[in-house]
Design an enzyme around this catalytic site. Structure first.
Site, mmCIF file in Angstrom:
data_model
loop_
_atom_site.group_PDB
_atom_site.id
_atom_site.type_symbol
_atom_site.label_atom_id
_atom_site.label_comp_id
_atom_site.label_asym_id
_atom_site.label_seq_id
_atom_site.Cartn_x
_atom_site.Cartn_y
_atom_site.Cartn_z
ATOM 1 N N ARG A 192 0.843 -1.205 0.000
ATOM 2 C CA ARG A 192 0.000 0.000 0.000
ATOM 3 C C ARG A 192 0.876 1.252 0.000
ATOM 4 O O ARG A 192 1.496 1.613 1.014
ATOM 5 C CB ARG A 192 -0.907 0.025 1.227
ATOM 6 C CG ARG A 192 -1.718 1.303 1.360
ATOM 7 C CD ARG A 192 -2.771 1.468 0.289
ATOM 8 N NE ARG A 192 -3.834 0.480 0.441
ATOM 9 C CZ ARG A 192 -4.859 0.378 -0.385
ATOM 10 N NH1 ARG A 192 -4.933 1.160 -1.432
ATOM 11 N NH2 ARG A 192 -5.788 -0.521 -0.194
ATOM 12 N N ARG B 157 0.788 -6.545 -9.794
ATOM 13 C CA ARG B 157 1.301 -5.965 -8.542
ATOM 14 C C ARG B 157 1.420 -6.978 -7.409
ATOM 15 O O ARG B 157 1.993 -6.658 -6.361
ATOM 16 C CB ARG B 157 0.446 -4.771 -8.120
ATOM 17 C CG ARG B 157 -0.990 -5.141 -7.739
ATOM 18 C CD ARG B 157 -1.769 -3.923 -7.266
ATOM 19 N NE ARG B 157 -3.118 -4.312 -6.839
ATOM 20 C CZ ARG B 157 -3.924 -3.538 -6.125
ATOM 21 N NH1 ARG B 157 -3.525 -2.315 -5.764
ATOM 22 N NH2 ARG B 157 -5.126 -3.953 -5.761
ATOM 23 N N HIS C 86 0.398 3.442 -10.447
ATOM 24 C CA HIS C 86 -0.575 3.969 -9.471
ATOM 25 C C HIS C 86 0.174 4.710 -8.344
ATOM 26 O O HIS C 86 0.150 4.293 -7.178
ATOM 27 C CB HIS C 86 -1.339 2.754 -8.911
ATOM 28 C CG HIS C 86 -2.551 3.074 -8.110
ATOM 29 N ND1 HIS C 86 -2.552 3.844 -6.976
ATOM 30 C CD2 HIS C 86 -3.841 2.676 -8.271
ATOM 31 C CE1 HIS C 86 -3.771 3.909 -6.464
ATOM 32 N NE2 HIS C 86 -4.559 3.224 -7.225
ATOM 33 N N ASP D 75 -11.919 10.625 -6.851
ATOM 34 C CA ASP D 75 -11.491 9.403 -7.551
ATOM 35 C C ASP D 75 -11.907 9.539 -9.009
ATOM 36 O O ASP D 75 -13.027 9.209 -9.394
ATOM 37 C CB ASP D 75 -12.153 8.170 -6.923
ATOM 38 C CG ASP D 75 -11.545 6.873 -7.438
ATOM 39 O OD1 ASP D 75 -11.886 5.802 -6.880
ATOM 40 O OD2 ASP D 75 -10.741 6.933 -8.381
ATOM 41 N N GLU E 112 -1.929 9.107 -10.897
ATOM 42 C CA GLU E 112 -1.564 7.873 -11.587
ATOM 43 C C GLU E 112 -1.497 8.120 -13.097
ATOM 44 O O GLU E 112 -2.263 8.938 -13.624
ATOM 45 C CB GLU E 112 -2.609 6.796 -11.276
ATOM 46 C CG GLU E 112 -2.832 6.609 -9.782
ATOM 47 C CD GLU E 112 -4.174 5.990 -9.440
ATOM 48 O OE1 GLU E 112 -4.779 6.394 -8.434
ATOM 49 O OE2 GLU E 112 -4.617 5.100 -10.182
HETATM 50 O O1 TA6 Z 1 -6.919 4.499 -8.640
HETATM 51 C C1 TA6 Z 1 -7.969 4.747 -7.756
HETATM 52 C C2 TA6 Z 1 -8.527 3.423 -7.262
HETATM 53 O O2 TA6 Z 1 -9.112 2.680 -8.282
HETATM 54 C C3 TA6 Z 1 -9.515 3.730 -6.146
HETATM 55 O O3 TA6 Z 1 -10.820 3.523 -6.564
HETATM 56 C C4 TA6 Z 1 -9.068 2.806 -5.027
HETATM 57 O O4 TA6 Z 1 -9.721 1.578 -5.127
HETATM 58 C C5 TA6 Z 1 -7.582 2.742 -5.292
HETATM 59 O O5 TA6 Z 1 -7.483 2.616 -6.702
HETATM 60 C C6 TA6 Z 1 -6.852 1.717 -4.511
HETATM 61 O O6 TA6 Z 1 -7.106 0.449 -5.002
HETATM 62 P P1 TA6 Z 1 -6.540 -0.752 -4.103
HETATM 63 O O7 TA6 Z 1 -6.944 -2.003 -4.793
HETATM 64 O O8 TA6 Z 1 -5.043 -0.573 -4.051
HETATM 65 O O9 TA6 Z 1 -7.153 -0.557 -2.750
#
Ligand code: TA6
Length: 298
Positions: free
Chosen positions: A73, A96, A167, A212, A271
Site C-alpha cells: 500500500r 502488482r 498507481h 477518484d 496515476e
Molecule cells: O486508482 C484509484 C482506485 O481505483 C480507487 O478507486 C481505489 O480503489 C484505489 O485505486 C486503490 O485500489 P486498491 O486495490 O489498491 O485498494
C-alpha cells in the site's frame, strides 16, 4: 536467493539487493547526489524515492501488508492487465502481486542508476488472462528525477487488449495545501458518481472530500504542488493517455485495513497510464509508455 542476486546485480555504492520488509527482496538505488530509490521484486513495486537531502517523496502506508498475496500500500503499484474493476480480474490485475525477475542493473557515467525487472506469463496468469506476454519495468534514478519506463510485448499468436497504470502515491505535507495542476479542460470519468463524464474546470484541483477520477487523454505534463513542503513534483508521461487523481478521504480510509485512518491527510495519488481505454497489441508487437517524476523547490 538474495545473496546470489546481490552477487550478480549489486554495484558498490549504486545498487544493493537486500532483504526488505518481511525479508522480501528489495533493490536499493543510490545516486551520488544522495538521491535514492527502492524497488521490491514483489510487483516490481517502487516503494521509496528520496531527494538528495534524503526527504521521502512517495507515500507508503504504515499499515501496508508485506505479503506474497497482497499489494504493498503506497509507492507505485503497477496495475496490469486490468485497471480497477474494469474487468473480471481482481482489482487492478495480477502484476502488482506477482514476483518479478531482476534482469539488469547499471550505473551510467552520467551518474544515473538503472534497474530493470521483468514479468512474463505463467500457468497462473494464463488461467486468469489467456495471453503470452512479457512486461518490463525499467527504473532510472537521477539527481532530481525518477523515470519509470514500461514495455509490454505480445509473445503470442493473437492480439490482446490491456490496461496499465503506474498507481503512484505521492507524499504531501498537508492534503489541504496540495494541488494537482494541468488538467483544466480535460474530460474525466468520476468513479464516485457512477462514472459520469464531466470536464474539469479547475486550474488547481484541491482536496476537501474523497476524489477518484480518471482523466481521459490528458496533456503529458501534470504538476503536483506540495505547498506545505514548499516543493513541486512534475509528472511527465509519454505514450500513456490517461491520469487518475485519487484521495480516499475519511470514510474510505477507515474502510481500508492496510491504510491508516489519518493517512489521507498526507498523500495523493496521481496515476499515469491507459486506464480509460484498452491498448490493443498485435502478435509480436510491443507497447512503450513512461513517466518521469521530477522534484524541485516551489
Ligand atoms: O486508482 C484509484 C482506485 O481505483 C480507487 O478507486 C481505489 O480503489 C484505489 O485505486 C486503490 O485500489 P486498491 O486495490 O489498491 O485498494
Amino acid at each position: 536467493m538474495i545473496d546470489s542476486l546481490q552477487t550478480r546485480f549489486g554495484i558498490p555504492g549504486s545498487v544493493a539487493v537486500s532483504p526488505g520488509k518481511n525479508n522480501m527482496p528489495r533493490v536499493t538505488l543510490s545516486h551520488r547526489s544522495g538521491a535514492s530509490a527502492e524497488v521490491y521484486l514483489h510487483g516490481a513495486h517502487v516503494t521509496s524515492w528520496r531527494n538528495a537531502k534524503g526527504e521521502e517523496l512517495l507515500f507508503l502506508s504504515r499499515e501496508s501488508h508485506w505479503a506474497a498475496d497482497k499489494p504493498i500500500r503506497g509507492g507505485v503499484p503497477i496495475c496490469f492487465p486490468q485497471f480497477s474493476n474494469h474487468g473480471p480480474m481482481l482489482l487492478h490485475g495480477f502484476a502488482r502481486i506477482s514476483e518479478w525477475t531482476l534482469t539488469h542493473t547499471e550505473c551510467r557515467d552520467s551518474g544515473e542508476v538503472v534497474v530493470a525487472l521483468q514479468f512474463s506469463d505463467s500457468n497462473a496468469t494464463q488461467a486468469l488472462w489467456p495471453h503470452r506476454f512479457t512486461f518490463e519495468l525499467r527504473v532510472t534514478l537521477a539527481e532530481t528525477s525518477l523515470t519509470m519506463a514500461t514495455l509490454v510485448k505480445n509473445n503470442g499468436d493473437k492480439p490482446f487488449d490491456f490496461e496499465l497504470a503506474l498507481h503512484t502515491y505521492f507524499g504531501v505535507g498537508e492534503i489541504q495545501r496540495a494541488a494537482v495542476c494541468g488538467l483544466k479542460g480535460v474530460t474525466f470519468s468520476d468513479s464516485l458518481r457512477n462514472n459520469i463524464n464531466e470536464v474539469e474546470t479547475r486550474q488547481e484541483i484541491r482536496f476537501d472530500q474523497e476524489t477518484d477520477r480518471i482523466y481521459i487523454k490528458t496533456p503529458d505534463s501534470i504538476l503536483l504542488r506540495d505547498e506545505a513542503r514548499n516543493r513541486v513534483i512534475a509528472i511527465q508521461k509519454s505514450g500513456m493517455a490517461d491520469a487518475v487523481v485519487w484521495n480516499p478521504w475519511i470514510a474510505k480510509s477507515q474502510r481500508m485495513p492496510d491504510f491508516g485512518d489519518d493517512e489521507y491527510l498526507r498523500m495523493v495519488c496521481v496515476e499515469t497510464g491507459n486506464m480509460a481505454g484498452h491498448v490493443n497489441l498485435a502478435p509480436s508487437a510491443q507497447w512503450l509508455g513512461s513517466t518521469i517524476l521530477s522534484v524541485r523547490p516551489a
